[in-house]
Structures are given as C-alpha cells and as structure tokens.
Design a protein around this motif. Structure first.
Motif, PDB file in Angstrom:
ATOM      1  N   THR A 287       0.819  -1.224   0.000  1.00 47.39           N
ATOM      2  CA  THR A 287       0.000   0.000   0.000  1.00 47.39           C
ATOM      3  C   THR A 287       0.846   1.264   0.000  1.00 47.39           C
ATOM      4  N   SER A 288       2.135   1.161   0.351  1.00 46.53           N
ATOM      5  CA  SER A 288       2.997   2.346   0.538  1.00 46.53           C
ATOM      6  C   SER A 288       2.393   3.334   1.525  1.00 46.53           C
ATOM      7  N   SER A 289       1.671   2.832   2.494  1.00 48.52           N
ATOM      8  CA  SER A 289       1.083   3.772   3.454  1.00 48.52           C
ATOM      9  C   SER A 289       1.094   3.199   4.866  1.00 48.52           C
ATOM     10  N   SER A 290       1.847   3.840   5.763  1.00 45.39           N
ATOM     11  CA  SER A 290       1.851   3.365   7.153  1.00 45.39           C
ATOM     12  C   SER A 290       0.501   3.628   7.796  1.00 45.39           C
ATOM     13  N   ALA A 291      -0.154   4.730   7.368  1.00 48.49           N
ATOM     14  CA  ALA A 291      -1.445   5.057   7.981  1.00 48.49           C
ATOM     15  C   ALA A 291      -2.486   4.005   7.616  1.00 48.49           C
ATOM     16  N   ASN A 323       7.098   8.496  13.323  1.00 50.67           N
ATOM     17  CA  ASN A 323       8.342   7.713  13.316  1.00 50.67           C
ATOM     18  C   ASN A 323       8.525   7.008  11.976  1.00 50.67           C
ATOM     19  N   MET A 324       9.470   7.453  11.193  1.00 49.70           N
ATOM     20  CA  MET A 324       9.659   6.857   9.868  1.00 49.70           C
ATOM     21  C   MET A 324      11.135   6.594   9.631  1.00 49.70           C
ATOM     22  N   ASP A 325      11.600   5.469  10.112  1.00 48.89           N
ATOM     23  CA  ASP A 325      13.021   5.140   9.959  1.00 48.89           C
ATOM     24  C   ASP A 325      13.371   4.991   8.483  1.00 48.89           C
ATOM     25  N   GLY A 326      12.507   4.278   7.750  1.00 47.15           N
ATOM     26  CA  GLY A 326      12.779   4.026   6.330  1.00 47.15           C
ATOM     27  C   GLY A 326      12.809   5.327   5.544  1.00 47.15           C
ATOM     28  N   THR A 327      11.847   6.189   5.810  1.00 45.38           N
ATOM     29  CA  THR A 327      11.768   7.456   5.080  1.00 45.38           C
ATOM     30  C   THR A 327      12.990   8.335   5.367  1.00 45.38           C
ATOM     31  N   SER A 328      13.392   8.400   6.628  1.00 47.69           N
ATOM     32  CA  SER A 328      14.512   9.288   6.955  1.00 47.69           C
ATOM     33  C   SER A 328      15.810   8.757   6.321  1.00 47.69           C
ATOM     34  N   ALA A 365       6.593  14.018   7.607  1.00 43.13           N
ATOM     35  CA  ALA A 365       5.989  13.317   6.463  1.00 43.13           C
ATOM     36  C   ALA A 365       4.762  12.527   6.923  1.00 43.13           C
ATOM     37  N   ALA A 366       3.700  12.613   6.147  1.00 38.69           N
ATOM     38  CA  ALA A 366       2.488  11.863   6.501  1.00 38.69           C
ATOM     39  C   ALA A 366       2.679  10.396   6.110  1.00 38.69           C
ATOM     40  N   GLY A 367       1.877   9.520   6.706  1.00 40.39           N
ATOM     41  CA  GLY A 367       2.022   8.095   6.392  1.00 40.39           C
ATOM     42  C   GLY A 367       1.261   7.695   5.143  1.00 40.39           C
ATOM     43  N   VAL A 368       1.477   8.430   4.080  1.00 42.06           N
ATOM     44  CA  VAL A 368       0.765   8.132   2.821  1.00 42.06           C
ATOM     45  C   VAL A 368       1.778   8.013   1.687  1.00 42.06           C
ATOM     46  N   PRO A 369       1.378   7.409   0.556  1.00 43.83           N
ATOM     47  CA  PRO A 369       2.350   7.244  -0.526  1.00 43.83           C
ATOM     48  C   PRO A 369       2.942   8.579  -0.987  1.00 43.83           C
ATOM     49  N   GLY A 370       4.252   8.570  -1.179  1.00 53.56           N
ATOM     50  CA  GLY A 370       4.914   9.737  -1.760  1.00 53.56           C
ATOM     51  C   GLY A 370       5.146  10.898  -0.817  1.00 53.56           C
ATOM     52  N   ALA A 371       4.821  10.744   0.481  1.00 53.71           N
ATOM     53  CA  ALA A 371       4.992  11.877   1.402  1.00 53.71           C
ATOM     54  C   ALA A 371       6.479  12.169   1.622  1.00 53.71           C
ATOM     55  N   GLY A 372       7.286  11.122   1.634  1.00 52.00           N
ATOM     56  CA  GLY A 372       8.710  11.286   1.925  1.00 52.00           C
ATOM     57  C   GLY A 372       9.414  12.167   0.913  1.00 52.00           C
ATOM     58  N   ILE A 373       9.038  12.051  -0.338  1.00 52.41           N
ATOM     59  CA  ILE A 373       9.747  12.820  -1.360  1.00 52.41           C
ATOM     60  C   ILE A 373       9.339  14.295  -1.315  1.00 52.41           C
ATOM     61  N   LEU A 400      10.783   2.505  -4.245  1.00 51.79           N
ATOM     62  CA  LEU A 400      11.505   2.720  -2.988  1.00 51.79           C
ATOM     63  C   LEU A 400      10.531   3.090  -1.865  1.00 51.79           C
ATOM     64  N   ASP A 401       9.433   3.741  -2.226  1.00 48.07           N
ATOM     65  CA  ASP A 401       8.412   4.083  -1.234  1.00 48.07           C
ATOM     66  C   ASP A 401       7.854   2.796  -0.603  1.00 48.07           C
ATOM     67  N   MET A 402       7.654   1.791  -1.450  1.00 51.43           N
ATOM     68  CA  MET A 402       7.128   0.521  -0.937  1.00 51.43           C
ATOM     69  C   MET A 402       8.112  -0.064   0.092  1.00 51.43           C
ATOM     70  N   CYS A 403       9.391  -0.022  -0.273  1.00 54.80           N
ATOM     71  CA  CYS A 403      10.397  -0.606   0.638  1.00 54.80           C
ATOM     72  C   CYS A 403      10.505   0.204   1.931  1.00 54.80           C
ATOM     73  N   ARG A 404      10.545   1.538   1.785  1.00 56.19           N
ATOM     74  CA  ARG A 404      10.747   2.314   3.022  1.00 56.19           C
ATOM     75  C   ARG A 404       9.523   2.257   3.925  1.00 56.19           C
ATOM     76  N   THR A 405       8.312   2.126   3.320  1.00 54.34           N
ATOM     77  CA  THR A 405       7.116   2.041   4.163  1.00 54.34           C
ATOM     78  C   THR A 405       7.137   0.755   4.986  1.00 54.34           C
ATOM     79  N   ALA A 406       7.586  -0.344   4.362  1.00 57.13           N
ATOM     80  CA  ALA A 406       7.667  -1.607   5.116  1.00 57.13           C
ATOM     81  C   ALA A 406       8.590  -1.425   6.325  1.00 57.13           C
ATOM     82  N   VAL A 407       9.679  -0.677   6.132  1.00 55.04           N
ATOM     83  CA  VAL A 407      10.605  -0.451   7.253  1.00 55.04           C
ATOM     84  C   VAL A 407       9.979   0.508   8.284  1.00 55.04           C
ATOM     85  N   ASN A 408       9.259   1.502   7.809  1.00 52.47           N
ATOM     86  CA  ASN A 408       8.596   2.422   8.758  1.00 52.47           C
ATOM     87  C   ASN A 408       7.697   1.655   9.721  1.00 52.47           C
ATOM     88  N   ILE A 409       6.931   0.741   9.152  1.00 47.75           N
ATOM     89  CA  ILE A 409       5.995  -0.040   9.974  1.00 47.75           C
ATOM     90  C   ILE A 409       6.740  -0.956  10.938  1.00 47.75           C
TER      91      ILE A 409
HETATM   92  N1  ASP Z   1       4.858   6.126   2.256  1.00 42.05           N
HETATM   93  C1  ASP Z   1       5.558   6.324   3.499  1.00 42.05           C
HETATM   94  C2  ASP Z   1       4.700   5.854   4.647  1.00 42.05           C
HETATM   95  O1  ASP Z   1       3.509   5.822   4.547  1.00 42.05           O
HETATM   96  C3  ASP Z   1       6.006   7.735   3.686  1.00 42.05           C
HETATM   97  C4  ASP Z   1       7.010   8.098   2.604  1.00 42.05           C
HETATM   98  O2  ASP Z   1       6.619   8.497   1.511  1.00 42.05           O
HETATM   99  O3  ASP Z   1       8.205   7.911   2.842  1.00 42.05           O
HETATM  100  O4  ASP Z   1       5.215   5.501   5.681  1.00 42.05           O
END
Ligand code: ASP
Length: 433
Positions: A287-291, A323-328, A365-373, A400-409
């Motif tokens: 989903t690329s979304s932690s939320a 808290n977004m380890d993957g995003t940071s 950054a919000a927990g939604v797709p593409g927020a990190g960029i 990369l968003d998919m990968c970093r979101t998995a790490v955020n969670i």
């Molecule tokens: N998609 C990420 C998330 O929901 C945020 C980001 O774009 O890095 O955690």
C-alpha cells in the motif's frame, strides 16, 4: 496448516500475481482494462483499512489509558517512546549516509541520463516544491498547534489528523480514570466492546488482503511502465546504484538497529518478531502507506507479538505519524545522491545537517504514498542542493516508497515491543500466522 494457507504466503502470492499481471497488461495493451476494472479493488481495499483506523485508535487508546490506574506510567511510557523513536531515526539516517558515501551512486549516473531525467520530471518537481513551501509558511510551531483540535468531530473526519485523535483519546482516557469508578467502568466497557468489533472487522478485511494486494501491485506496475516497459526498465538500471544504496541501507537498519534495540530492551528474538509482523510489512510494502496499514500493525503487534493494548494503542498510532526510519534513511541517501549527481561535494558538517533535517522531515511526512519525497525538499534546502534534482529520483520513487514504508511499519512495531518489554507489558506471542 499447509504453507499456502498462511496469511503472509497468500499475500506474497497476490503480490507476485499482481506484478505478473501488470507486466502482461503493459505488453498485451490491457492497461486501460487493468486501470478500469482491477485498480478499483485495490482502492476499495485501502479505503476499508483507512475506514477503521480512526475508530480503532480512539477505542483502543481510551481503553488502554483508562485501564492504567496510574497516570505517571503514561508520561513515562510517552517519554520512552519518543526517546527511542528519535534515536532509531538518527541511526537510520546515519546508516543511509554511510551507504550512499560508500556506494557513491551519484557519480555513477551518466551525464546524458541525468539531463534527460531533469528535463522529463521537471513539472512534477514544481508541484512538490510548492506543497512544502505552503507548509513552511505556516510557522515553525504549527505542527504542535495542529495536535490540538478546535473541534473533536472535525478531528475525526480525516485520517491525516491521527495525532489529534490520539490527543482526544488520551484526554478521554485520563478523564475516565478521574471520575466515579462505576460510571467510568460503563464507558470503558463500551469502548472495549467497540474495540473488539473493530478487531473483528480487521480480520474480515485481511481475508481480502491477497486480492487487494494483487490489484494494488497490478496498478503500480502499469503506472510505472506505462506503455513503454523497455523505457521503465532502462530507468531502473540507470538508477540502479541509487536504489541499491537505499535498499541496502534499509536492510542493514532492519537487522542491525532492531537487533541492538531488542538486546537492550527485550528478550524477543528478531526471528520471532519478523514472523509475527510480516503480514503487516507486506501490506505496508503493497500500500505504501503506514497510515492505511495501522489497523493491521496494531492487530499483529497485540495478537501475535503479545504487546499489551495499553502500549500498542499509544505507541503505534503515534509512530505511524511521526516515526519513519525508512523514510529518513531514504531522504539522507537521496539528498547525497542528488548532490553527487550535480557535482556538489557535501562536507561533513553538511552531512551532519542532513541528520537533523531528515529527522524533522521524516517526522513531518504523513504516512501516505509519496509523502517522503515531498518533505525531501526541506533536506535539500538545508544543504543548498538544488531542489530540481528531485527529478532525478522520481522515476523509481514508488518502488523505494514501498520498501521504506515496510521499514517504517517495522520500526513502529519494534519500538512497541521494546517499550512493552521494558514496562513488563508483554506476554509470549503467537508468532506464526
Ligand atoms: N509512504 C511512506 C509511509 O507511509 C512515507 C514516505 O513516503 O516515505 O510511511
């Protein structure tokens, strides 16, 4: 239970079939069909997850707080949570910086590809830049002001207001502890029952997960490849070293930082942890979304990792927002990559600045797709790297968003295990599906 009946395998099968369908669809000219008849099922799946996030956070946090008979525990837990979130984020950024400095992906990018990318993604960059400028214009303390809503009902009308909902639930829970015990118990049992109902709904939604993930993946692939798969593959190769620097950093973070975290706070093994949390990781990836993944993360953490509701209901919603380890980590790699690609050499002091600004940018950054960029603009501005450079990385951002979101969670779940263990609020979990 046979392996194919396990939830995570079913999700993986959905993921692979979605990927294959997406590829087939671009080759067979079926993109319009996929977009019109398959994509909506992915959207419905994500909507259902989002639909229950606010009721779930509200009910479970009210119950969690109201059952704490001592409020000082709450502030201790809050301090610990924020402290660990902060430290793990800094570790993530440092790992990202080491990875990008070792691999030097920006120096491997051919000049021609660089100019082509800068040209073709220019428009998208302007959109993102103006979003951040609007946010910065609102003042530095605005994020704190935003935690306190003017109107409780309004606060609950948007998932973007998760911290406001956490705030309301904390007030309600604390209020319940203070009033007449009999009356308080009635309210707690109402929220408790409500919470059980939502958890049941999460179970039903998870039955749909493999199909939802199939539709999501198929849609991602047709968006990425469009009608020209060969060009998309070329792009992947051109940005291959950059993607490797991000993914390698994420893997090192997953195994190194959480191992150390568990060594300090918990006796859960990393293997059991991953077994318990993997369906949520896979959903975060899809989903690329932690939320959107939050309801599933909460269910897995409580039911499979054995974390008490008191802890999970506070740590996870806050984590999904800040808290977004993957995003940071990704932001650090991206900033240095862009600098390298445009021929800038970042000094040590500038790289230290990145540690600070990427921490803030990932919190924002919000927990939604593409927020990190979008928030990456802040990091680039802080070290005077041209924001136009974002065009270089947009082409692979979704992957990369998919990968970093998995790490955020995973980061949120790991911290909830650490906090729960240190508070004695964890029981042996049922790690398998
Ligand atoms: N998609 C990420 C998330 O929901 C945020 C980001 O774009 O890095 O955690």
């Amino acid at each position: 239970m046979p392996w194919y009946k396990k939830l995570h395998w079913q999700i993986i099968i959905g993921l692979i079939l979605g990927l294959l369908w997406g590829l087939f669809s671009t080759q067979a000219g079926l993109n319009a069909f996929t977009s019109e008849f398959i994509r909506p099922f992915g959207t419905i799946f994500v909507n259902m997850l989002q639909l229950i996030a606010i009721p779930l956070v509200l009910a479970s946090l009210v119950v969690g707080v109201a059952k704490l008979n001592d409020i000082t525990k709450l502030s201790r837990m809050g301090g610990k949570t924020l402290g660990i979130y902060f430290v793990t984020t800094m570790c993530a950024i440092t790992i990202g910086l080491v990875s990008v400095n070792l691999i030097q992906p920006g120096n491997a990018l051919p000049e021609e590809t660089r100019d082509e990318l800068l040209l073709s993604y220019q428009e998208n960059v302007d959109d993102r830049r103006s979003n951040v400028e609007d946010a910065l214009d609102r003042g530095r303390l605005q994020p704190i002001v935003d935690i306190v809503p003017q109107n409780a009902i309004n606060a609950m009308t948007s998932n973007a207001n998760m911290l406001q909902v956490v705030f309301i639930a904390l007030l309600l829970g604390i209020g319940i502890i203070q009033i007449n015990q009999k009356k308080g118990e009635q309210l707690v049992s109402f929220f408790d029952a409500f919470n059980d109902v939502i958890i049941k709904i999460v179970d039903y939604i998870m039955l749909l997960a493999p199909y939802g993930v199939f539709a999501l993946l198929a849609a991602v692939i047709i968006d990425l490849a469009g009608d020209d798969l060969a060009r998309a593959i070329d792009l992947l190769f051109a940005l291959g070293w950059y993607s490797i620097a991000v993914i390698l950093g994420l893997i090192v973070h997953l195994f190194l930082v959480y191992t150390v975290l568990f060594k300090i706070f918990s006796n859960m093994s990393l293997k059991d942890f991953f077994r318990g949390i993997r369906p949520a990781m896979l959903l975060g990836f899809s989903t690329s979304s932690s939320a959107a993944t939050l309801p599933v993360t909460m269910e897995r953490v409580e039911r499979n990792l054995g974390v008490h509701e008191e802890v999970a209901s506070f740590v996870l919603p806050v984590g999904a927002t800040i808290n977004m380890d993957g995003t940071s980590l990704y932001q650090a790699v991206a900033a240095v990559f862009i600098a390298q690609a445009v021929g800038m050499d970042l000094s040590l002091a500038e790289q230290l600045t990145i540690i600070l600004t990427a921490t803030l940018a990932s919190i924002g950054a919000a927990g939604v797709p593409g927020a990190g960029i979008i928030m990456l603009v802040i990091v680039l501005n802080s070290v005077n790297v041209p924001v136009e450079g974002i065009a270089l990385i947009l082409g692979v951002d979704r992957i990369l968003d998919m990968c970093r979101t998995a790490v955020n969670i995973t980061g949120d779940a790991a911290v909830s295990v650490a906090v729960a263990s240190s508070e004695g609020k964890i029981v042996a979990g049922n790690y398998d599906d």
